[in-house]
Write an enzyme that holds these catalytic residues in place. Sequence first.
Site, PDB file in Angstrom:
ATOM      1  CG  HIS A 480       1.151  -0.962  -9.982  1.00 43.33           C
ATOM      2  ND1 HIS A 480       2.377  -0.267  -9.574  1.00 43.33           N
ATOM      3  CD2 HIS A 480       1.925  -1.981 -10.838  1.00 43.33           C
ATOM      4  CE1 HIS A 480       3.486  -0.648 -10.015  1.00 43.33           C
ATOM      5  NE2 HIS A 480       3.038  -1.694 -10.798  1.00 43.33           N
ATOM      6  CG  ASP A 482       3.755  -3.038 -14.261  1.00 42.00           C
ATOM      7  OD1 ASP A 482       4.360  -2.060 -14.298  1.00 42.00           O
ATOM      8  OD2 ASP A 482       3.309  -3.918 -13.425  1.00 42.00           O
ATOM      9  CD  GLU A 595       6.649  -1.795  -9.791  1.00 45.54           C
ATOM     10  OE1 GLU A 595       6.115  -1.750 -11.166  1.00 45.54           O
ATOM     11  OE2 GLU A 595       6.335  -2.711  -9.030  1.00 45.54           O
ATOM     12  CG  HIS A 622      10.380  -4.592  -8.705  1.00 43.13           C
ATOM     13  ND1 HIS A 622      10.841  -5.744  -9.076  1.00 43.13           N
ATOM     14  CD2 HIS A 622       9.281  -4.288  -9.030  1.00 43.13           C
ATOM     15  CE1 HIS A 622       9.630  -6.206  -9.737  1.00 43.13           C
ATOM     16  NE2 HIS A 622       8.866  -5.370  -9.516  1.00 43.13           N
ATOM     17  CG  HIS A 689       1.555  -3.089  -7.144  1.00 42.23           C
ATOM     18  ND1 HIS A 689       2.191  -2.086  -6.781  1.00 42.23           N
ATOM     19  CD2 HIS A 689       2.234  -3.884  -7.762  1.00 42.23           C
ATOM     20  CE1 HIS A 689       3.449  -2.369  -7.136  1.00 42.23           C
ATOM     21  NE2 HIS A 689       3.596  -3.585  -7.943  1.00 42.23           N
ATOM     22  CG  ASP A 759       1.091  -5.795 -10.468  1.00 39.85           C
ATOM     23  OD1 ASP A 759       1.583  -5.225 -11.274  1.00 39.85           O
ATOM     24  OD2 ASP A 759       1.278  -6.745  -9.603  1.00 39.85           O
TER      25      ASP A 759
HETATM   26 ZN   LIG Z   1       5.204  -4.319  -8.855  1.00 45.59          ZN
END
Ligand SMILES: [Zn+2]
Length: 841
Positions: A480, A482, A595, A622, A689, A759
């Site tokens: 994961h 972002d 996600e 989420h 994650h 993450d």
């Molecule tokens: Zn998350």
Amino acid sequence: MEYTKLNKYLLIATLVACIALILALAIGIPLTQNKNPNNELKARRLLNQYPLIDGHNDLPSMVRKNFKNKFNEFDFNDLNKIRDKLNGTEGVTHTDVLRLKQGKLGAQFWAAYASCESLAKDATRIHLEQLDMMKRLIKKFPHFLKYVDNSKDLIKVFNEGKIASLIGLESGHAIDSSLAILRIFYNLGVRYMTLTHNCDVPWATNNRVDRLPNSTDYGGLTDFGRKVIQEMNRLGMIVDLSHVSYQTMLDALDESKAPVMFSHSSVYSLCNHVRNVRDDVLLKLKANQGIIMINFYNGFVACDENNGTVMNVVEHLNKVKELIGIDNIGIGSDFDGVPNTPDGLDDVSKYPNLFKKLLDAGWSENELIKLAGGNILRVLSQVENYAASVKQFSPLDDIISQNDLQPEFKKCRTLLKSLKMSNNWIKVKLSNRKDYVITACFFLAFCLVIGLTLGVVLRETNNLTKARKLLENNPLIDGHNDLPYMIRENFQNRFGKFDLNDFSKIDPFEIQGTDGVIHTDILRLKKGKLGGQFWASYADCNSTGKDAVRLHLEQIDVIKRYIKKYNQVFQYATSSKEIKDAFKRGKIASLIGVESGHAIDSSLAVLRIFYNLGARYMTLTHNCDVPWATNNRVDRLPNSTDYGGLTDFGRKVIQEMNRLGMIVDLSHVSYQTMLDALDESKAPVMFSHSSVYSLCNHVRNVRDDVLLKLKANQGIIMINFYNGFVACDSNNASITNVIEHLNYVKNLIGIDHIGIGSDYDGVDKTPRGLEDVSKFPGLFQKLLDLKWSEEDLIKLAGGNILRVISQVEKYSQSMIRSEPLDDIIKQDDIKPELKKCRTSF
Ligand SMILES: [Zn+2]
Ligand SMILES: [Zn+2]
């Protein structure tokens, strides 16, 4: 006796002669009316040899209206059988297998359509659902229909004796004023888009304004509308001007660099309907080398809804031919999109009749070949050629101006944050580049000398070197990251505004999101020896029940764009095989994870679309519930399991993910949802994650009983680095905390179920020693120090997640014969606040 016998014979003979005469006369009358009895045959022969390509058929909306897209509820072979059950077009549908065969259709643009009711609400989702439906239908009749998206394949499929099936998007509200969504639709196979339906979009006006006095005062295309045309040109998607206003027609003809089309419109000078096309526009269309495909609807060809004949259609065709010649006409029946069709053109079985009438009217075979399909094929390939000629152009970054969105368009829309980043950081960096390079060169030379001396000595003894080597030979696959969210938050997805190579030079005060630091860039990814990454397509909970579908698709567009732009570093991957291939080539295998669950807006069709776009896991929720699953925050409430986990529909989501080969991700979901999903899933699941609850009692972490079930499921937990999860203290944590979590899982359920899910760029605080993506080797060094075996480290790095991916793929393979699930979420399961932006089925 002889005489009476003879008389009898004579009488019979006379009678027979009389009957024969009457019959001959009866047959003879129509024969004399029929100018050339061979024309019927001739028409059929012509359509056998040359493709008839219809520009517009609304079968998908008919299937939605009558059967809610449930395939088990109708037999497409012969819909006439269930006439009395149908609503829509006078209890008649115009299209089915039986009649398509009779009609000699060669190719069809099937229209993905959602009514104006969905405008600025859930239009994107509904259009995607229609796309999914049509692709399913095509797949269901493999010997009869075949999906194509280009002119070459169209001809190939026609020669195979199948109906080449293309998809057109009707209409512009489908893209919800987003060029990224336009690109996504192109990627999904859409080859034309009608700019508007009978309602304005924020960037183009529709035909209904032409009924108002001074209609051109309402404008045609806005600046953003012109960008839409440019992007369609660049992609190779035909601009369709049916349904748009007169001024939009003029503006689009002015803007488009490639031929445009009217996929289903007729001639205004023969019937003054605003949906028809005026002579001056037709003349411009000729100059543009575009095409008008004549609509059969009574109301457009005869200006009388209830009366019309095939001869009215012939009149319109003749008129266009006279005015602009034979090269710019086609057929755009609008079957199943209109309530009344002309006598003699009642449904798709009747095309040969039209061609017969045209032969009767003196059209040459050559002209008919062009009308049938020659012209639209030429247009399609010119549009393809233009796109090929501008292949080096970057996708357009433009975002619609917020002022162009009227208040009613903003109600269901998550607005973009204003761009905080100033534009000059790139410039600053560039002016310093020379000095930087010189310094770097000296530094490198210095390091080389030192390195050569020390390297040999240290190679075998230094665990850092060992860790690096291990990661060079075995992929480290992070569950994961972002970064896509970071790009959205800081740069509004505008590729002109950032350089992914090095983010460390940006003034921390300019960055929003993670404490003034971006964790990921190419420079640091290389240092970090990353081998593969699930990039997360994320949209926050505010978009739930609003525009989450669009936002997630925009993020998928961003991920695919940077993979392509920096293809010397990244390689797109969707399978275990492709991951290994990318790693072998020294690239970072780049996968997409969704996600989270609100992305599919409670629609299995949209789930399939995400899979088709390459998404290989979906986090079910989420930090907010979806109508079919609860999230971790309920676990802070007393009696949290009272809130339930998965609903019946939620279980269907799991089943469909299993069937597709998409990993079920349980990070962020509630304890009860974890249990339900582990119970339901037939394939291994993941926590992309999350960390360990026993070490830090945070509801985002995973409890021991769940970990034990995860082992039984053969799934994986990929440990999240976030301070708040590993140390239960968002301001204070170190690499040691992460190691504690890894050790804990290893001891509890063994080495086969752990991975790394950093993450990065999704959290604001990272542990000391694991500050950003450059620090992965340090973690592996520490684990070597702690006597983790190389074998264990290979599993932790990527071996385990690769095993999970391939098990999920294998399960999907075993289900290859099963049908996609038809289930629709119950309206009662959707809470009122989630219905506001939803068009009911
Ligand atoms: Zn998350
Ligand atoms: Zn239409």
